[in-house]
Write a protein that holds these residues in place. Structure first.
Motif, PDB file in Angstrom:
ATOM      1  N   GLY A 257      60.093 -21.941 -26.830  1.00 27.83           N
ATOM      2  CA  GLY A 257      60.022 -23.402 -27.015  1.00 27.83           C
ATOM      3  C   GLY A 257      59.922 -24.248 -25.809  1.00 27.83           C
ATOM      4  O   GLY A 257      58.764 -25.150 -25.853  1.00 27.83           O
ATOM      5  N   ALA A 258      60.223 -23.897 -24.529  1.00 28.03           N
ATOM      6  CA  ALA A 258      60.034 -24.562 -23.483  1.00 28.03           C
ATOM      7  C   ALA A 258      58.550 -24.453 -23.149  1.00 28.03           C
ATOM      8  O   ALA A 258      57.883 -25.520 -22.701  1.00 28.03           O
ATOM      9  N   ARG A 259      57.780 -23.161 -23.102  1.00 29.88           N
ATOM     10  CA  ARG A 259      56.531 -23.006 -22.927  1.00 29.88           C
ATOM     11  C   ARG A 259      55.613 -23.938 -23.912  1.00 29.88           C
ATOM     12  O   ARG A 259      54.586 -24.546 -23.485  1.00 29.88           O
ATOM     13  N   GLN A 260      56.135 -24.088 -25.037  1.00 25.71           N
ATOM     14  CA  GLN A 260      54.993 -24.773 -26.083  1.00 25.71           C
ATOM     15  C   GLN A 260      55.186 -26.097 -25.704  1.00 25.71           C
ATOM     16  O   GLN A 260      54.296 -26.995 -25.824  1.00 25.71           O
ATOM     17  N   LEU A 261      56.295 -26.473 -25.355  1.00 22.43           N
ATOM     18  CA  LEU A 261      56.516 -28.015 -24.987  1.00 22.43           C
ATOM     19  C   LEU A 261      55.860 -28.520 -23.860  1.00 22.43           C
ATOM     20  O   LEU A 261      55.206 -29.521 -23.506  1.00 22.43           O
ATOM     21  N   ALA A 262      55.770 -27.322 -22.674  1.00 20.39           N
ATOM     22  CA  ALA A 262      55.232 -27.652 -21.698  1.00 20.39           C
ATOM     23  C   ALA A 262      53.759 -27.791 -21.631  1.00 20.39           C
ATOM     24  O   ALA A 262      53.008 -28.603 -21.318  1.00 20.39           O
ATOM     25  N   LEU A 263      53.192 -27.029 -22.724  1.00 17.85           N
ATOM     26  CA  LEU A 263      51.582 -27.308 -23.106  1.00 17.85           C
ATOM     27  C   LEU A 263      51.308 -28.447 -23.755  1.00 17.85           C
ATOM     28  O   LEU A 263      50.350 -29.076 -23.516  1.00 17.85           O
ATOM     29  N   PHE A 264      52.268 -28.728 -24.729  1.00 19.10           N
ATOM     30  CA  PHE A 264      51.998 -30.040 -25.425  1.00 19.10           C
ATOM     31  C   PHE A 264      51.984 -31.414 -24.599  1.00 19.10           C
ATOM     32  O   PHE A 264      51.288 -31.991 -24.702  1.00 19.10           O
ATOM     33  N   ALA A 265      52.970 -31.145 -23.548  1.00 15.82           N
ATOM     34  CA  ALA A 265      53.170 -32.321 -22.623  1.00 15.82           C
ATOM     35  C   ALA A 265      51.793 -32.522 -21.601  1.00 15.82           C
ATOM     36  O   ALA A 265      51.207 -33.519 -21.644  1.00 15.82           O
ATOM     37  N   ALA A 266      51.452 -31.243 -21.270  1.00 14.05           N
ATOM     38  CA  ALA A 266      50.074 -31.401 -20.470  1.00 14.05           C
ATOM     39  C   ALA A 266      49.047 -31.730 -21.046  1.00 14.05           C
ATOM     40  O   ALA A 266      48.045 -32.358 -20.569  1.00 14.05           O
ATOM     41  N   LEU A 267      48.769 -31.144 -22.455  1.00 18.32           N
ATOM     42  CA  LEU A 267      47.614 -31.635 -23.095  1.00 18.32           C
ATOM     43  C   LEU A 267      47.607 -33.220 -23.610  1.00 18.32           C
ATOM     44  O   LEU A 267      46.797 -34.085 -23.285  1.00 18.32           O
ATOM     45  N   GLU A 268      48.799 -33.611 -24.174  1.00 18.15           N
ATOM     46  CA  GLU A 268      48.897 -35.131 -24.482  1.00 18.15           C
ATOM     47  C   GLU A 268      48.998 -36.232 -23.482  1.00 18.15           C
ATOM     48  O   GLU A 268      48.499 -37.346 -23.569  1.00 18.15           O
ATOM     49  N   LEU A 269      49.574 -35.771 -22.253  1.00 16.80           N
ATOM     50  CA  LEU A 269      49.705 -36.660 -21.432  1.00 16.80           C
ATOM     51  C   LEU A 269      48.849 -36.594 -20.137  1.00 16.80           C
ATOM     52  O   LEU A 269      48.800 -37.650 -19.303  1.00 16.80           O
ATOM     53  N   ARG A 270      48.443 -35.228 -20.076  1.00 11.23           N
ATOM     54  CA  ARG A 270      47.398 -35.269 -18.912  1.00 11.23           C
ATOM     55  C   ARG A 270      46.089 -34.630 -19.263  1.00 11.23           C
ATOM     56  O   ARG A 270      45.211 -34.276 -18.446  1.00 11.23           O
ATOM     57  N   GLY A 271      45.758 -34.374 -20.377  1.00 10.61           N
ATOM     58  CA  GLY A 271      44.616 -34.024 -20.939  1.00 10.61           C
ATOM     59  C   GLY A 271      44.375 -32.501 -20.536  1.00 10.61           C
ATOM     60  O   GLY A 271      43.037 -32.087 -20.588  1.00 10.61           O
ATOM     61  N   MET A 272      45.139 -31.625 -20.541  1.00  7.79           N
ATOM     62  CA  MET A 272      44.762 -30.266 -19.997  1.00  7.79           C
ATOM     63  C   MET A 272      44.591 -29.471 -21.308  1.00  7.79           C
ATOM     64  O   MET A 272      45.811 -29.369 -21.986  1.00  7.79           O
ATOM     65  N   SER A 273      43.422 -28.910 -21.817  1.00  4.06           N
ATOM     66  CA  SER A 273      43.353 -28.059 -22.901  1.00  4.06           C
ATOM     67  C   SER A 273      44.343 -26.933 -23.045  1.00  4.06           C
ATOM     68  O   SER A 273      44.373 -26.116 -22.231  1.00  4.06           O
TER      69      SER A 273
END
Length: 356
Positions: A257-273
């Protein structure tokens, strides 16, 4: 009169590391697994009183660990940590006399991928070699009650990085007493009778780097300028995350869950695919059991922008060194809480993976 300098004392030769076998898996009971296809450990070989070697096969395809959008496809960092966890479990039983009926408690774990390009999935399963060193040992009345491990990791003969792990061991009676005290005397639940899913709308799979909805463990996401939050979905029917009934949230479920939220935040807030982002550093210390009945809130705080090595990045979890390879990297801190109390804090370093 001239006095000859004293000769330095001869140092003992480093231990020879044995050749590892990858032809079959170890007994599933050694790694506390019900399903044979969830056993990745293939070999254990003693080296000396404080170290041993272990082998694990990293599958090219897996319904959970292989379900990622990352291209080129890489072996899941959480799969590598799971192999370390299995090596720790099996080694405790085989080399340190921990009884087969004892409960194992995960206290901390970390992974540093120094050569992430070496974990790309190839044309055959990955042969993971683990050089395991015991760096701390706890005993009571002649019994080993805890071990802290360090791992040097290589795949197909090439170094990939390092890992750490902490385990504590409890007899069935001691474990029950500990859990009941944590729950103010309330009886232990079982994931075998828990509701099939957590209420709420799951995050679309592609936003957390997944292809299949079954592997999404977050619901009801929310975003602010520099943070994201979501509820942990407790997937009690998931064949990998809940291989066997549990009375609490397994640490590896919270890690997913933590890994998924980290990826979600990086995509939505910093544009990292999510198709180009790999967690190359993971660090966590568990401070409380996660209960099945209570909502688990995950909150991610991310750095101001992706940056490139060399250099350092400061996070609330501490100082992270960035490798000298020019890769875009983003530190992310994720905390898991229940009823306002912290269960654990993860620190991730997300790295943009270049196309090959």
């Amino acid at each position: 009169m001239t006095t000859a300098p004293a000769r330095p004392e001869a140092q003992p030769a480093p231990p020879a590391w044995p050749t590892l076998e990858y032809s079959r898996t170890v007994n599933r009971l050694l790694v506390h697994r019900d399903a044979l296809n969830e056993v990745f450990l293939t070999d254990l070989q003693p080296v000396d009183e404080a170290s041993y070697a272990a082998g694990a096969q990293l599958p090219r395809s897996h319904a959970y660990y292989g379900d990622h959008l990352l291209r080129p496809l890489a072996h899941d960092p959480l799969l590598i940590l799971e192999a370390c966890r299995q090596a720790g479990l099996a080694g405790a039983h085989r080399f340190f006399g921990v009884a087969m009926d004892h409960k194992f408690i995960l206290t901390h774990m970390s992974l540093h991928l120094s050569h992430p390009q070496q974990v790309t999935v190839g044309s055959s399963p990955g042969a993971l070699a683990l050089r395991v060193k015991i760096v701390a040992r706890k005993e009571r009345e002649g019994r080993v009650t805890g071990l802290d491990y360090e791992f040097d990791l290589s795949v197909d003969g090439s170094a990939i990085g390092t890992a750490t792990l902490g385990l504590r061991f409890k007899s069935p009676t001691g474990y029950l007493t500990l859990r009941l005290n944590n729950r103010d005397g309330y009886a232990l639940p079982s994931s075998a009778t828990y509701p099939h899913s957590t209420p709420g709308t799951p995050i679309p799979p592609h936003l957390v780097g997944r292809a299949g909805l079954d592997n999404v463990v977050l619901v009801e996401p929310a975003l602010t300028h520099d943070s994201a939050s979501a509820l942990l979905r407790v997937p009690v029917r998931h064949a990998s995350l809940f291989d066997h009934p549990q009375d609490h949230l397994p640490g590896m479920v919270i890690a997913e869950g933590a890994r998924q939220l980290a990826l979600f935040a990086a995509l939505e807030l910093r544009g990292m695919s999510t198709a180009k982002t790999l967690a190359t550093d993971i660090d966590v210390r568990f401070t409380r059991f996660g209960e099945l009945e209570d909502d688990t809130v995950l909150t991610a705080e991310i750095g101001p922008r992706p940056r490139t090595g060399p250099g350092v990045a400061y996070t609330q979890g501490g100082l992270l060194e960035l490798p000298d390879d020019g890769a875009e990297q983003l530190p992310v801190r994720v905390e898991a809480t229940q009823k306002g109390q912290s269960l654990c804090v993860f620190t991730f370093l997300l790295t943009r993976v270049a196309a090959q």
